[in-house]
Write an enzyme that holds these catalytic residues in place. Sequence first.
Site, PDB file in Angstrom:
ATOM      1  N   ALA A 254       0.863  -1.178   0.000  1.00 27.21           N
ATOM      2  CA  ALA A 254       0.000   0.000   0.000  1.00 27.21           C
ATOM      3  C   ALA A 254       0.900   1.229   0.000  1.00 27.21           C
ATOM      4  O   ALA A 254       2.069   1.155   0.395  1.00 27.21           O
ATOM      5  CB  ALA A 254      -0.898  -0.014   1.226  1.00 27.21           C
TER       6      ALA A 254
ATOM      7  N   GLY B  10       0.633  -5.045   1.002  1.00 30.04           N
ATOM      8  CA  GLY B  10      -0.600  -5.144   0.216  1.00 30.04           C
ATOM      9  C   GLY B  10      -0.370  -5.799  -1.139  1.00 30.04           C
ATOM     10  O   GLY B  10      -1.280  -6.412  -1.699  1.00 30.04           O
TER      11      GLY B  10
ATOM     12  N   GLU C  44      -0.525  -9.373  -0.430  1.00 33.51           N
ATOM     13  CA  GLU C  44      -1.933  -9.696  -0.137  1.00 33.51           C
ATOM     14  C   GLU C  44      -2.765  -9.715  -1.418  1.00 33.51           C
ATOM     15  O   GLU C  44      -3.660 -10.549  -1.576  1.00 33.51           O
ATOM     16  CB  GLU C  44      -2.493  -8.688   0.876  1.00 33.51           C
ATOM     17  CG  GLU C  44      -1.896  -8.909   2.265  1.00 33.51           C
ATOM     18  CD  GLU C  44      -2.193  -7.785   3.248  1.00 33.51           C
ATOM     19  OE1 GLU C  44      -2.055  -6.608   2.867  1.00 33.51           O
ATOM     20  OE2 GLU C  44      -2.580  -8.083   4.389  1.00 33.51           O
TER      21      GLU C  44
ATOM     22  N   GLU D 297       5.045  -4.986   6.867  1.00 32.90           N
ATOM     23  CA  GLU D 297       4.330  -3.930   7.608  1.00 32.90           C
ATOM     24  C   GLU D 297       4.883  -3.741   9.012  1.00 32.90           C
ATOM     25  O   GLU D 297       4.887  -2.643   9.561  1.00 32.90           O
ATOM     26  CB  GLU D 297       2.830  -4.265   7.700  1.00 32.90           C
ATOM     27  CG  GLU D 297       2.081  -4.213   6.373  1.00 32.90           C
ATOM     28  CD  GLU D 297       2.059  -5.535   5.628  1.00 32.90           C
ATOM     29  OE1 GLU D 297       2.933  -6.410   5.878  1.00 32.90           O
ATOM     30  OE2 GLU D 297       1.156  -5.712   4.798  1.00 32.90           O
TER      31      GLU D 297
HETATM   32  N1  DAK Z   1       4.612   3.197  -0.655  1.00 38.57           N
HETATM   33  C1  DAK Z   1       4.998   4.379  -1.200  1.00 38.57           C
HETATM   34  N2  DAK Z   1       6.145   4.511  -1.903  1.00 38.57           N
HETATM   35  C2  DAK Z   1       6.925   3.434  -2.064  1.00 38.57           C
HETATM   36  C3  DAK Z   1       6.578   2.172  -1.501  1.00 38.57           C
HETATM   37  C4  DAK Z   1       5.343   2.083  -0.775  1.00 38.57           C
HETATM   38  N3  DAK Z   1       4.918   0.929  -0.260  1.00 38.57           N
HETATM   39  N4  DAK Z   1       7.562   1.300  -1.811  1.00 38.57           N
HETATM   40  C5  DAK Z   1       8.470   1.984  -2.523  1.00 38.57           C
HETATM   41  N5  DAK Z   1       8.094   3.278  -2.678  1.00 38.57           N
HETATM   42  C6  DAK Z   1       8.794   4.342  -3.399  1.00 38.57           C
HETATM   43  C7  DAK Z   1      10.008   4.810  -2.590  1.00 38.57           C
HETATM   44  O1  DAK Z   1       9.620   5.740  -1.604  1.00 38.57           O
HETATM   45  C8  DAK Z   1      10.840   5.437  -3.691  1.00 38.57           C
HETATM   46  O2  DAK Z   1      10.300   6.696  -4.000  1.00 38.57           O
HETATM   47  P1  DAK Z   1      11.274   7.999  -4.127  1.00 38.57           P
HETATM   48  O3  DAK Z   1      12.026   8.072  -2.855  1.00 38.57           O
HETATM   49  O4  DAK Z   1      12.147   7.659  -5.330  1.00 38.57           O
HETATM   50  O5  DAK Z   1      10.312   9.120  -4.384  1.00 38.57           O
HETATM   51  C9  DAK Z   1      10.585   4.514  -4.884  1.00 38.57           C
HETATM   52  O6  DAK Z   1       9.363   3.828  -4.601  1.00 38.57           O
HETATM   53  C10 DAK Z   1      11.664   3.466  -5.087  1.00 38.57           C
HETATM   54  O7  DAK Z   1      11.851   2.795  -3.857  1.00 38.57           O
HETATM   55  P2  DAK Z   1      13.297   2.657  -3.156  1.00 38.57           P
HETATM   56  O8  DAK Z   1      14.181   3.769  -3.515  1.00 38.57           O
HETATM   57  O9  DAK Z   1      13.054   2.414  -1.714  1.00 38.57           O
HETATM   58  O10 DAK Z   1      13.833   1.340  -3.869  1.00 38.57           O
HETATM   59  P3  DAK Z   1      14.812   0.241  -3.268  1.00 38.57           P
HETATM   60  O11 DAK Z   1      15.123  -0.665  -4.418  1.00 38.57           O
HETATM   61  O12 DAK Z   1      15.949   0.859  -2.530  1.00 38.57           O
HETATM   62  O13 DAK Z   1      13.946  -0.552  -2.188  1.00 38.57           O
HETATM   63  C11 DAK Z   1      11.949  -1.723  -1.398  1.00 38.57           C
HETATM   64  C12 DAK Z   1      12.832  -1.302  -2.610  1.00 38.57           C
HETATM   65  C13 DAK Z   1      10.707  -2.375  -1.947  1.00 38.57           C
HETATM   66  C14 DAK Z   1      12.723  -2.702  -0.533  1.00 38.57           C
HETATM   67  C15 DAK Z   1      11.631  -0.442  -0.553  1.00 38.57           C
HETATM   68  O14 DAK Z   1      11.102   0.555  -1.434  1.00 38.57           O
HETATM   69  C16 DAK Z   1      10.624  -0.725   0.516  1.00 38.57           C
HETATM   70  O15 DAK Z   1      10.951  -1.240   1.563  1.00 38.57           O
HETATM   71  N6  DAK Z   1       9.344  -0.336   0.269  1.00 38.57           N
HETATM   72  C17 DAK Z   1       8.306  -0.420   1.249  1.00 38.57           C
HETATM   73  C18 DAK Z   1       7.814  -1.831   1.388  1.00 38.57           C
HETATM   74  C19 DAK Z   1       6.725  -1.931   2.437  1.00 38.57           C
HETATM   75  O16 DAK Z   1       6.954  -1.632   3.624  1.00 38.57           O
HETATM   76  N7  DAK Z   1       5.532  -2.390   2.053  1.00 38.57           N
HETATM   77  C20 DAK Z   1       4.415  -2.511   2.934  1.00 38.57           C
HETATM   78  C21 DAK Z   1       3.644  -1.218   2.965  1.00 38.57           C
HETATM   79  S1  DAK Z   1       2.272  -1.277   4.114  1.00 38.57           S
HETATM   80  C22 DAK Z   1      -5.341  -2.083   3.947  1.00 38.57           C
HETATM   81  C23 DAK Z   1      -4.915  -2.882   2.918  1.00 38.57           C
HETATM   82  C24 DAK Z   1      -3.558  -3.070   2.711  1.00 38.57           C
HETATM   83  C25 DAK Z   1      -2.643  -2.447   3.484  1.00 38.57           C
HETATM   84  C26 DAK Z   1      -3.082  -1.627   4.494  1.00 38.57           C
HETATM   85  C27 DAK Z   1      -4.416  -1.445   4.725  1.00 38.57           C
HETATM   86  N8  DAK Z   1      -6.736  -1.919   4.198  1.00 38.57           N
HETATM   87  C28 DAK Z   1      -7.671  -2.734   3.442  1.00 38.57           C
HETATM   88  C29 DAK Z   1      -7.196  -0.989   5.167  1.00 38.57           C
HETATM   89  C30 DAK Z   1      -1.248  -2.657   3.200  1.00 38.57           C
HETATM   90  C31 DAK Z   1      -0.253  -2.055   3.861  1.00 38.57           C
HETATM   91  C32 DAK Z   1       1.097  -2.111   3.285  1.00 38.57           C
HETATM   92  O17 DAK Z   1       1.338  -2.685   2.254  1.00 38.57           O
END
Ligand code: DAK
Length: 259
Positions: free
Chosen positions: A67, A110, A113, A133
């Site tokens: 997400a 997400g 998921e 998360e």
């Molecule tokens: N959200 C927003 N931006 C993201 C992102 C994300 N999940 N993942 C990556 N980006 C963006 C980064 O901020 C970066 O943007 P800039 O800084 O260039 O503007 C760009 O994508 C490239 O990412 P990185 O520079 O970080 O690239 P790397 O290769 O160094 O790293 C990575 C890749 C995938 C390991 C890293 O980006 C990362 O850790 N990303 C976050 C992964 C994460 O934590 N995912 C879980 C998010 S929470 C719900 C339903 C679902 C959900 C919640 C509620 N309901 C039904 C209520 C789900 C929640 C989640 O998924």
Amino acid sequence: MNPELIRVNKAYEKHIALIQLNRPKELNALNLQVMGEIRDTLMELDNDPEVRVIIITGNERAFAAGADIKQMAGKGAIDMLKIDQFSTWDQIRKTKKPIIAAVSGFALGGGCELVMTCDMVVAAESAQFGQPEIKIGVMPGAGGTQRLPRAVGKVKAMEMALTGNFISAEEALNWGLINKVVPNESYLSEAVRLAKDIAKQSPIAVQLAKESVLKAYEMPLQEALSFERKNFYMLFATQDQKEGMAAFVEKRKPSFKGE
Ligand code: DAK
């Protein structure tokens, strides 16, 4: 003009539609708009008689990295409640036609998921799956803590949800999360191959078989068996059943029309 958040090709191949997530710079982070478009597109494709199988994919680097954290970061509990993203996810889950996820790169949070909401998964060797998360102070919210243990068992689901560590495509295959791992260049073509094998079957039988398999996760065994039985009987009311069995007896290939 707003860039397209998802690209849709209703006739990618005969009877096969393709949805491609299209926020490459953000690693296909699933913001509310993207999720809404996925939901609306799936509803439309479900009602299109030409479409029998749907493939959802991203790009080489990411299926979806979760997400959109930037969109969620400032929200409070009541904001989340009011946005009610769950109704979007619930609607996606109700899609009657089979959905195949064709995954390359990151499928996280997400994104993982969404993969688990699909019915089958083909992954490139580069694919990585995870529920990170926990690393941002929350936990899976779209079925991760429920679908993951059903797919990979309790201890591995715990490991993924509590450490946030990613697993490789090979591990995901061995753990039962995905159907197959293929070389990086062929994840989409392999998904299409699988889709074609489904698209040539009776679409009504496919729909009822999908519905019945999903009941295995929702109902006690006796009730689910009875549900299956009724779907099985119902298929004897279709022309496709007559055609399928006649074709077998006449030693020819069946031609299913979805009637
Ligand atoms: N959200 C927003 N931006 C993201 C992102 C994300 N999940 N993942 C990556 N980006 C963006 C980064 O901020 C970066 O943007 P800039 O800084 O260039 O503007 C760009 O994508 C490239 O990412 P990185 O520079 O970080 O690239 P790397 O290769 O160094 O790293 C990575 C890749 C995938 C390991 C890293 O980006 C990362 O850790 N990303 C976050 C992964 C994460 O934590 N995912 C879980 C998010 S929470 C719900 C339903 C679902 C959900 C919640 C509620 N309901 C039904 C209520 C789900 C929640 C989640 O998924």
